[in-house]
Design a protein around this motif. Structure first.
Motif: not given
Length: 121
Positions: A1-10, A23-27, A97-99, A108-109
């Motif tokens: 499984q892969v996760q997407l982690v966002e940052s930068g909001g505010g 960024a994806a948890s698995r490159s 993201a989809d793959y 899958l997305e």
């Protein structure tokens, strides 16, 4: 499984800028399309911008000329530079993201958890 982690909001004032990163948890994953969607209170989730692995980019009309999407395939990262922000840009922004899964012979997305962007007038 892969996760997407966002940052930068505010929180930012109208006319200001923010940069979102994802960024994806698995490159090792090879994503096809990566992009950003947003959902404002009471509204459906809508496309903001997408970029394919080949570099084809699509923007929602409402953000053209103000937002810029970029992608680093080597790092499996996608970013969204948001300039000239307006109060109507206020929403939770989601990375997507989809793959392709060969075993299933379909795409899958995966979605990030969302990051809140608030633009004050």
């Amino acid at each position: 499984q892969v996760q997407l982690v966002e940052s930068g909001g505010g929180l930012v004032q109208a006319g200001g800028s923010l940069r979102l990163s994802c960024a994806a948890s698995r490159s090792s994953f090879s994503f096809n399309t990566m992009g950003w969607y947003r959902q404002a209170p009471g509204n459906q989730r809508e496309l903001v911008a997408t970029v394919t692995s080949g570099g084809n980019i699509n923007y929602a009309d409402s953000v053209k000329g103000r937002f810029t999407i970029s992608r680093d395939n080597a790092k499996n990262m996608v970013s969204l530079q948001m300039n000239s922000l307006k109060p109507e840009d206020t929403a939770v922004y989601y990375c997507n993201a989809d793959y392709f899964v060969a075993l299933l012979r379909r795409y899958l997305e995966v979605w990030g958890q969302g990051t809140l962007v608030t633009v004050s007038s």
